[in-house]
Design an enzyme around this catalytic site. Sequence first.
Site, PDB file in Angstrom:
ATOM      1  CB  CYS A 158      -1.001  -0.041   1.152  1.00 41.53           C
ATOM      2  SG  CYS A 158      -2.494   0.888   0.729  1.00 41.53           S
TER       3      CYS A 158
ATOM      4  CG  HIS B  51      -3.627  -3.731   3.012  1.00 42.07           C
ATOM      5  ND1 HIS B  51      -2.750  -3.226   3.951  1.00 42.07           N
ATOM      6  CD2 HIS B  51      -4.208  -2.658   2.428  1.00 42.07           C
ATOM      7  CE1 HIS B  51      -2.811  -1.902   3.942  1.00 42.07           C
ATOM      8  NE2 HIS B  51      -3.684  -1.533   3.027  1.00 42.07           N
TER       9      HIS B  51
ATOM     10  CD  GLU C 211      -1.297  -6.321   5.085  1.00 41.57           C
ATOM     11  OE1 GLU C 211      -1.012  -6.599   3.899  1.00 41.57           O
ATOM     12  OE2 GLU C 211      -1.493  -5.153   5.473  1.00 41.57           O
TER      13      GLU C 211
END
Length: 549
Positions: A385, A511, A513
């Site tokens: 990001c 993202h 994650e």
Amino acid sequence: MSSPAKYIFVTGGVASSLGKGIISASLAKLLQARGYSVTIQKFDPYINVDPGTLNPYEHGECYVTEDGAETDLDLGHYERFLNIPTSQANNVTTGAIYQTVINKERRGDYLGKTVQIIPHITDEIKRRIKLLGDTGRYEFVITEIGGTVGDIESLPYIEAIRQLRLELGSIDCLVIHLTLIPYLTAAGELKTKPTQHSVKMFLEQGVQPDILVCRTEHELGNDLKRKIGLFCNVNEESVIESRDASSIYDVPLLMDKEKLDQVVLKKLGMPFNNEPDLESWNKFLKGLKSPSHSVVIGIVGKYIELKDAYKSIAESFIHAGVENDCSVQLRWIHSEEVNENSIEASFEGLSGILVAPGFGERGIEGKILAIKFARENNIPFLGICLGMQCAVIEFARNVLGLKDAHSTEMLANTGSPVIHLQESQKKVTNKGGTMRLGAYPCEIQEGTLARKVYGKKAISERHRHRYEFNNAFLDEFRENGMIPSGINPDKGLVEIVEISTHPWFIGVQFHPEYKSTVDNPHPLFVGFVGAALNHSEVHALSTNSQSIG
Ligand code: GLN
């Protein structure tokens, strides 16, 4: 009509930070491993409508769901443990409850009645609790209540639980209370009194917990369990020991050993089915405990004093490490402290560099410098990001020669706005819940590193940002070696960039994650750790041959 789902509440007493989220996720894991369908929701007793506007120092990472809800980081644990997505309905705050009730009042839905905490706020809490159960998709709904019993803010939630128990009966609903049994070194003893007080306070509010999970640094033993049970009105088998574990991923096994799931099933009149199937979980743990390799990866961010601010990133590295048979040591590097003089020393020995997401100007130049270092020294790099946006700025400044390149987030009137506000954001004035949020599709160009890493063309990833790559500069970047390897098919937004001449350099606007789980480690993290491992081995070889030569 009895409710199709069984409801399990998890509350906390004595102290905060005892790990209600992990206990909830571990119990859910055990029930899931026995073949049951389970979901977990979290109620947070603060007034913010969601944690999206909170500074990470306040409340740790903000976790984003598929449907674009900005939520508490515990939802990340739920997804990582269960491997099923959560949604807006899985995280509710007092602010959201009040907002709904006040909107209804303005619409005139209460027909002239005085709107009060009981019954209107408590009814709305109960409605939200049942929302997931009423879908018919789950046999168990575990509801974690944030905060600690005794807090003023928790009172309406406890009252809602009291009412629900009455409505549903003890066969469809139970309460697990997580407490602390402190060890007094001077006395050489574990102390049960704080737990007794916490249960007493709970009782004053009308709720008798059914199960006590006791956090402790030492073994409780049967005598102490019996004593706790006696003073707190629960039977001995319902006093569960929860010892400190070296990894959160050990907790389901510890709870299995303590038979938490069996006690729950028995109390709720549910069959035991089979033994929990924890084969893949155990395999993961085995990999976690005995890796053959090790790498050091630097995380450059500005909230590193609080590790919870990057929770999902740290967990993704654990999953990807196991997949690579490798332990990943994270070196946390403060972006404000990265400068020309310190960089050699603070980046020494790193086999990979990750530049973290974030907002605002602080620490931005340190991030850009870290990226330059990774790019010029061929160190594997992953930018997430803001980390991707910084990679774009760095490339523009140092390769394209656009010295004034910046994001308009940091410098509104820069001459080279390589990152700029998305068109759809230009009219947005409210801060809460207005970013580009949740899952969006992305198509990956053939022959790129990203395509190799994902192994497919069409992917979907979760977003949380307002700014984006400025396509006016696209050709210039492409011609000079920074490739837009992933594009949003509907809007043409650049979602992935990479540098084809670098061994492993990827920036992603989304993202990854948020989507890494124990069962499904994220391919970008797996690929990144693999590249770091490669880098460290090649590096070790070249330093060895140098010293031999
Ligand atoms: N601040 C940047 C934006 O809003 C990046 C956000 C992030 O890193 N999550 O676009």
